[in-house]
Design a protein around this motif. Structure first.
Motif, short mmCIF file in Angstrom:
data_model
loop_
_atom_site.label_atom_id
_atom_site.label_comp_id
_atom_site.label_asym_id
_atom_site.label_seq_id
_atom_site.Cartn_x
_atom_site.Cartn_y
_atom_site.Cartn_z
N ILE A 19 0.85 -1.18 0.00
CA ILE A 19 0.00 0.00 0.00
C ILE A 19 0.89 1.24 0.00
O ILE A 19 1.79 1.37 0.83
N LYS A 21 1.75 5.47 0.02
CA LYS A 21 1.40 6.66 0.80
C LYS A 21 0.69 7.69 -0.08
O LYS A 21 1.08 7.89 -1.24
N ASP A 22 -0.32 8.35 0.45
CA ASP A 22 -0.89 9.50 -0.26
C ASP A 22 0.15 10.62 -0.30
O ASP A 22 0.88 10.83 0.67
N CYS A 25 0.38 13.11 2.66
CA CYS A 25 0.57 12.61 4.03
C CYS A 25 2.04 12.69 4.43
O CYS A 25 2.93 12.48 3.60
N ILE A 49 0.45 3.32 11.95
CA ILE A 49 0.31 2.26 10.95
C ILE A 49 0.72 0.91 11.53
O ILE A 49 0.03 -0.09 11.36
N HIS A 74 5.62 3.82 1.57
CA HIS A 74 4.78 2.65 1.31
C HIS A 74 4.98 1.62 2.41
O HIS A 74 5.93 1.72 3.19
N LYS A 97 -7.14 0.64 6.95
CA LYS A 97 -6.84 1.96 6.40
C LYS A 97 -7.69 3.05 7.06
O LYS A 97 -7.20 4.14 7.36
N THR A 100 -6.43 3.62 10.63
CA THR A 100 -5.16 4.35 10.58
C THR A 100 -5.43 5.83 10.32
O THR A 100 -4.84 6.71 10.96
N LYS A 113 -5.96 12.03 3.76
CA LYS A 113 -5.73 10.62 3.45
C LYS A 113 -4.32 10.22 3.88
O LYS A 113 -3.38 10.99 3.74
N PHE A 115 -3.20 6.79 2.99
CA PHE A 115 -2.77 5.85 1.96
C PHE A 115 -3.31 6.24 0.58
O PHE A 115 -4.34 6.91 0.47
N PHE A 119 -4.95 -1.00 -3.14
CA PHE A 119 -3.70 -1.64 -2.73
C PHE A 119 -3.33 -2.64 -3.81
O PHE A 119 -4.13 -2.96 -4.69
N ASN A 208 2.60 0.80 -7.66
CA ASN A 208 2.76 0.14 -6.36
C ASN A 208 4.04 -0.67 -6.26
O ASN A 208 4.11 -1.66 -5.52
#
Length: 297
Positions: A19, A21-22, A25, A49, A74, A97, A100, A113, A115, A119, A208
């Motif tokens: 997953i 990261k946004d 964030c 997390i 990630h 998610k 978190t 956000k 994430f 995913f 990803n």
């Protein structure tokens, strides 16, 4: 919420989950030290997390975390579904998610956000080795530090064995060990709908941390490569001609190599320029994606 519509994501199986990261964030962790002795320091976000990764068994007793790592942008974890689940694995990942995000917003109210959407997953098949997956997750910090210590990924290796044939390699050899690899093959007979579905799947893989493998011959395959590169994706490029002793990649490929995002594989012997060659190169791409390690690497 799995990537494979034919797979039952409730049944007993081991899954490797990634997953991202946004972008807005804060970072999840800081990786320092050396490649021989990596040190991962969780940020406040990373600590939240970690608590929620460890909380999976509380969401459902059939869920067991086998390995995880929290990188700066990630996360990877291997999760074992020990018994048939009441709902799909994606539902529990969605809960993780959400929880978190709730925890992070108590510290950072402006973080919308944590994430990236969705995913990426890969479930363990008979051809896959569990230890390869666990080591890949465990050694993420080490590989990052290796990249920092060796910024110019221009490793050159002759005589890599792939299905009994010998190949040269030029670039980031670690890409061969990435467990998330997919062959990029577009057939003329593919419908527009199928081509679009393939493109979405390949782009998702690129976003990803996965690797696309192909000779990228057709215009459509080249477009897949372009879109992969636009999201900082990684590529194993299969050439149809040997590399000269002092041959350097083009300026564009040079940039990709220097960032560790490209490996060029070339046959030690010339191949005839014919359709059979393209079919053969596609079969090599498929073979690479079925294996994680090669002799000589």
């Amino acid at each position: 919420m799995g990537r494979d519509p034919l797979h039952d994501y409730r049944k007993r199986c081991i899954y490797h989950i990634t997953i991202g990261k946004d972008a807005a964030c804060p970072v999840f962790s800081f990786v320092s030290g050396s490649s021989q002795s990596p040190l991962v320091t969780r940020s406040p976000v990373g600590e939240i997390i970690e608590r929620n990764i460890r909380n999976f068994p509380n969401l459902c007793p059939s869920l067991q975390i086998l390995q995880y790592v929290i990188m700066s942008d990630h996360i990877h974890f291997a999760i074992f579904v020990r018994d048939y689940l009441p709902r799909s694995l994606g539902s529990y990942i969605g809960i993780m998610k959400v929880k978190t995000g709730q925890g992070v917003r108590k510290l950072y109210p402006n973080v919308a956000k944590v994430f990236a959407d969705d995913f990426h997953d890969r479930y363990l098949r008979p051809a896959h080795d569990l230890n390869t997956i666990l080591n890949y997750i465990r050694e993420n910090p080490k590989r990052l530090l290796i990249r920092r210590e060796n910024p110019n990924f221009f490793s050159r290796l002759n005589n890599i064995d792939i299905n009994g044939s010998s190949w040269q390699a030029y670039g980031n050899l670690q890409l061969l060990q990435n467990p998330f690899k997919a062959p990029v093959i577009v057939h003329r007979a593919d419908s527009t709908q199928l081509k679009e579905a393939k493109l979405r799947r390949w782009k998702h893989l690129s976003e990803n941390g996965g690797v696309l493998v192909s000779p990228f011959i057709s215009s459509q395959e080249k477009e897949v490569r372009r879109q992969c590169e636009s999201v900082n994706g990684k590529i194993i490029l299969i050439s149809n001609s040997p590399l000269a002793e002092r041959e350097k990649p083009s300026s564009h490929n040079y940039y990709l190599c220097s960032s560790g995002r490209l490996l060029i594989l070339a046959p030690l012997n010339s191949l005839p320029d014919a359709r059979e060659t393209f079919v053969y190169l596609n079969s090599i791409a498929e073979s690479i994606c079925m294996r994680s390690l090669f002799s000589g690497v």
